[in-house]
Design an enzyme around this catalytic site. Structure first.
Site, PDB file in Angstrom:
ATOM      1  N   CYS A  56       0.531  -1.443  -0.027  1.00  0.00           N
ATOM      2  CA  CYS A  56       0.026   0.085  -0.162  1.00  0.00           C
ATOM      3  C   CYS A  56       0.370   1.496   0.264  1.00  0.00           C
ATOM      4  CB  CYS A  56      -0.969  -0.110   0.953  1.00  0.00           C
ATOM      5  SG  CYS A  56      -1.816  -1.700   1.236  1.00  0.00           S
ATOM      6  N   HIS A  76      -3.034   7.316   2.515  1.00  0.00           N
ATOM      7  CA  HIS A  76      -3.773   5.379   1.443  1.00  0.00           C
ATOM      8  C   HIS A  76      -4.726   5.740   2.716  1.00  0.00           C
ATOM      9  CE1 HIS A  76      -4.178   1.924   0.736  1.00  0.00           C
ATOM     10  NE2 HIS A  76      -4.185   1.397   2.123  1.00  0.00           N
ATOM     11  N   ASN A  93     -10.320  -0.091   0.590  1.00  0.00           N
ATOM     12  CA  ASN A  93      -8.851   0.020   0.509  1.00  0.00           C
ATOM     13  C   ASN A  93      -8.086  -0.385  -1.349  1.00  0.00           C
ATOM     14  OD1 ASN A  93      -5.965  -0.494   0.550  1.00  0.00           O
ATOM     15  ND2 ASN A  93      -5.954  -1.260   2.742  1.00  0.00           N
TER      16      ASN A  93
HETATM   17  N1  ACO Z   1     -17.991  -7.800  11.354  1.00  0.00           N
HETATM   18  C1  ACO Z   1     -18.457  -8.118  12.427  1.00  0.00           C
HETATM   19  N2  ACO Z   1     -17.923  -8.727  13.101  1.00  0.00           N
HETATM   20  C2  ACO Z   1     -16.714  -8.525  13.137  1.00  0.00           C
HETATM   21  C3  ACO Z   1     -15.922  -8.794  11.462  1.00  0.00           C
HETATM   22  C4  ACO Z   1     -16.624  -7.954  10.460  1.00  0.00           C
HETATM   23  N3  ACO Z   1     -16.726  -7.645   9.072  1.00  0.00           N
HETATM   24  N4  ACO Z   1     -14.710  -8.518  11.019  1.00  0.00           N
HETATM   25  C5  ACO Z   1     -14.228  -8.810  12.717  1.00  0.00           C
HETATM   26  N5  ACO Z   1     -15.254  -8.834  13.140  1.00  0.00           N
HETATM   27  C6  ACO Z   1     -15.300  -9.240  14.859  1.00  0.00           C
HETATM   28  C7  ACO Z   1     -14.633  -9.843  15.429  1.00  0.00           C
HETATM   29  O1  ACO Z   1     -14.064 -11.953  15.133  1.00  0.00           O
HETATM   30  C8  ACO Z   1     -14.057  -9.796  16.899  1.00  0.00           C
HETATM   31  O2  ACO Z   1     -14.929 -10.930  17.079  1.00  0.00           O
HETATM   32  P1  ACO Z   1     -14.785 -11.903  18.931  1.00  0.00           P
HETATM   33  O3  ACO Z   1     -14.257 -10.113  19.534  1.00  0.00           O
HETATM   34  O4  ACO Z   1     -16.851 -12.355  18.678  1.00  0.00           O
HETATM   35  O5  ACO Z   1     -13.684 -11.956  18.738  1.00  0.00           O
HETATM   36  C9  ACO Z   1     -14.759  -8.658  16.885  1.00  0.00           C
HETATM   37  O6  ACO Z   1     -15.363  -7.859  15.674  1.00  0.00           O
HETATM   38  C10 ACO Z   1     -13.432  -7.675  16.989  1.00  0.00           C
HETATM   39  O7  ACO Z   1     -12.309  -7.821  15.977  1.00  0.00           O
HETATM   40  P2  ACO Z   1     -10.915  -7.206  16.099  1.00  0.00           P
HETATM   41  O8  ACO Z   1     -10.475  -7.288  15.206  1.00  0.00           O
HETATM   42  O9  ACO Z   1     -10.561  -6.539  17.037  1.00  0.00           O
HETATM   43  O10 ACO Z   1     -11.761  -5.467  15.013  1.00  0.00           O
HETATM   44  P3  ACO Z   1     -11.254  -4.292  15.277  1.00  0.00           P
HETATM   45  O11 ACO Z   1     -11.715  -3.490  16.292  1.00  0.00           O
HETATM   46  O12 ACO Z   1      -9.642  -3.504  15.558  1.00  0.00           O
HETATM   47  O13 ACO Z   1     -11.343  -3.526  13.542  1.00  0.00           O
HETATM   48  C11 ACO Z   1     -10.194  -3.879  12.276  1.00  0.00           C
HETATM   49  C12 ACO Z   1     -10.690  -4.393  12.999  1.00  0.00           C
HETATM   50  C13 ACO Z   1     -11.283  -3.076  11.074  1.00  0.00           C
HETATM   51  C14 ACO Z   1      -9.919  -4.368  11.375  1.00  0.00           C
HETATM   52  C15 ACO Z   1      -8.590  -2.621  12.586  1.00  0.00           C
HETATM   53  O14 ACO Z   1      -8.664  -3.280  13.355  1.00  0.00           O
HETATM   54  C16 ACO Z   1      -8.381  -2.097  11.359  1.00  0.00           C
HETATM   55  O15 ACO Z   1      -9.179  -1.141  11.058  1.00  0.00           O
HETATM   56  N6  ACO Z   1      -7.466  -2.117  11.272  1.00  0.00           N
HETATM   57  C17 ACO Z   1      -6.541  -1.656  10.246  1.00  0.00           C
HETATM   58  C18 ACO Z   1      -7.086  -2.356   9.018  1.00  0.00           C
HETATM   59  C19 ACO Z   1      -5.987  -1.786   8.372  1.00  0.00           C
HETATM   60  O16 ACO Z   1      -5.835  -0.590   8.036  1.00  0.00           O
HETATM   61  N7  ACO Z   1      -5.099  -2.681   6.818  1.00  0.00           N
HETATM   62  C20 ACO Z   1      -4.620  -2.478   6.255  1.00  0.00           C
HETATM   63  C21 ACO Z   1      -4.786  -3.254   5.716  1.00  0.00           C
HETATM   64  S1  ACO Z   1      -3.708  -3.475   4.459  1.00  0.00           S
HETATM   65  C22 ACO Z   1      -2.631  -2.065   3.528  1.00  0.00           C
HETATM   66  O17 ACO Z   1      -3.510  -1.197   3.653  1.00  0.00           O
HETATM   67  C23 ACO Z   1      -1.122  -2.015   3.620  1.00  0.00           C
END
Ligand code: ACO
Length: 352
Positions: A121, A279, A309
């Site tokens: 990214c 990004h 993304n």
């Molecule tokens: N729908 C519903 N529930 C979900 C989903 C979904 N799509 N995805 C995860 N959950 C659940 C999980 O299973 C977990 O449940 P549990 O507590 O029963 O185990 C709960 O939600 C919390 O999961 P987390 O992963 O802790 O959720 P978080 O609040 O951290 O949000 C997210 C997840 C949005 C992915 C966040 O971590 C994030 O934005 N991370 C950065 C992502 C990013 O920028 N990635 C970059 C991509 S690569 C790049 O660009 C380089």
């Protein structure tokens, strides 16, 4: 005397098919109510028939002014005047020829040398910063050749097309709700030209840190193949995997660090920047960075709501939307920032 790499054209392309959060809720256990507050994503474009080459070529043709819909600083650009095509991508159509070479053929950049870049990214920043360095190196080579009355010793580079294109939908595990909601397909492009009388890119910064915990990872599909002399790798997993919270932590600190370093190198402050094109991984990451830097979030272009993304293409798409919406005027300072797998990160500051 001011001199530098100036962005003279910008374009983008998104596949026709739009996928809503509710549609994703029909294939994995998720909801619009979960996705929107955590990511800012409402819809994303997912390619049905468009290839990475189709999307990249369309973005490039708009950046050149051959097709309508892009942003041109002065006028249309003849594809035959492009000396190099750099394509940051994670999802090329082929291992070879390069995606850049496939796009070259499509757009008629008959004089360009081509290569792809794998920097996830951060492709927006790694691509444009590398183009800027190569344009500067070629200018220095030409100047010394002229002073010595000889021909340049290296390829002459005056115009470089940077085109990031992604079909991330092919890397996504569509049974994994924690990643499949985040990504989209698309392409973004800029044409950069070396000018002896304008500033263009003022400064850039790139970094790479070890991803020892594999927080962002996607194996090559090759590792699933056995040969007559070797077994397939048993743990081969050719899908995108992400440790969401660890990535969030890395992303927020890397984005702020990268922007601040690039600003310092450029000798300007955040307040001097008319618009940031970061990004688009997650709206919360962008909001966090704006707050940390004490800047109004309105000066951060947001495309993620309708694109998701799109990896290295994301910030180029955000920049193109800002330019075509008239949010950046000639003479304004802009800043692009990226972070992602590698772990890579970076930022660049340039005058429009
Ligand atoms: N729908 C519903 N529930 C979900 C989903 C979904 N799509 N995805 C995860 N959950 C659940 C999980 O299973 C977990 O449940 P549990 O507590 O029963 O185990 C709960 O939600 C919390 O999961 P987390 O992963 O802790 O959720 P978080 O609040 O951290 O949000 C997210 C997840 C949005 C992915 C966040 O971590 C994030 O934005 N991370 C950065 C992502 C990013 O920028 N990635 C970059 C991509 S690569 C790049 O660009 C380089």
């Amino acid at each position: 005397m001011a001199l530098g790499s100036v962005i003279i054209g910008s374009g983008m392309a998104l596949p026709a098919q739009v996928v809503t959060n509710d549609e994703l809720g029909q294939i994995v256990d998720t909801t619009d109510e979960w996705i929107v507050p955590r990511t800012g994503i409402h819809t994303r474009h997912i390619a049905e028939h468009e290839t990475a080459t189709d999307l990249g070529a369309a973005a490039a043709l708009r950046a050149l002014g051959v097709q309508e819909g892009g942003w041109l600083r002065e006028g249309a650009i003849d594809p035959a005047t492009i000396d190099m095509v750099i394509c940051p991508t994670l999802t090329p159509e082929a291992h070879f020829p390069s995606e850049a070479a496939l796009i070259r053929e499509r757009i008629g950049a008959v004089n360009a040398v081509c290569f792809d870049m794998s920097c996830a990214c951060s492709g927006c920043v790694y691509g444009t910063s590398t183009a800027d360095m190569l344009l500067a190196a070629s200018a220095a080579d030409r100047a010394s050749a002229e002073a010595a009355g000889r021909t340049p010793r290296r390829n002459v580079l005056r115009r470089i097309l940077v085109v990031a294109t992604e079909r991330l939908s092919r890397l996504v595990d569509w049974t994994d709700r924690s990643t499949c909601i985040l990504f989209g397909d698309g392409a973004g492009a800029v044409v950069m030209e070396w000018r002896e009388d304008e500033e263009g890119m003022l400064a850039s910064y790139m970094e790479n840190t070890d991803d020892t915990d594999h927080v962002l990872w996607c194996d090559s599909a090759f590792c699933a193949r056995a040969t007559p002399f070797s077994p397939a790798r048993e743990d081969c997993d050719p899908y995108m995997r992400m440790a969401g919270q660890a990535v969030f932590k890395f992303a927020t600190s890397a984005m702020v660090r990268s922007i601040e370093t690039a600003l310092e190198r450029a000798g300007v402050t955040a307040a001097d920047i008319a618009l940031f094109a970061p990004h688009q991984a997650n709206e919360r990451i962008i909001r966090y960075a704006a707050k940390k830097m004490g800047q109004p979030v309105e000066r951060f272009q947001m495309s993620i709501g309708h694109t998701g993304n799109v990896s290295g293409a994301s910030a180029l798409i955000a920049l193109n939307e800002a330019l075509t919406e008239g949010k950046l005027q000639r003479g304004d300072l802009a800043c692009m920032a990226g972070f992602g797998g590698g772990l890579t990160a970076g930022a660049c500051v340039f005058r429009i």
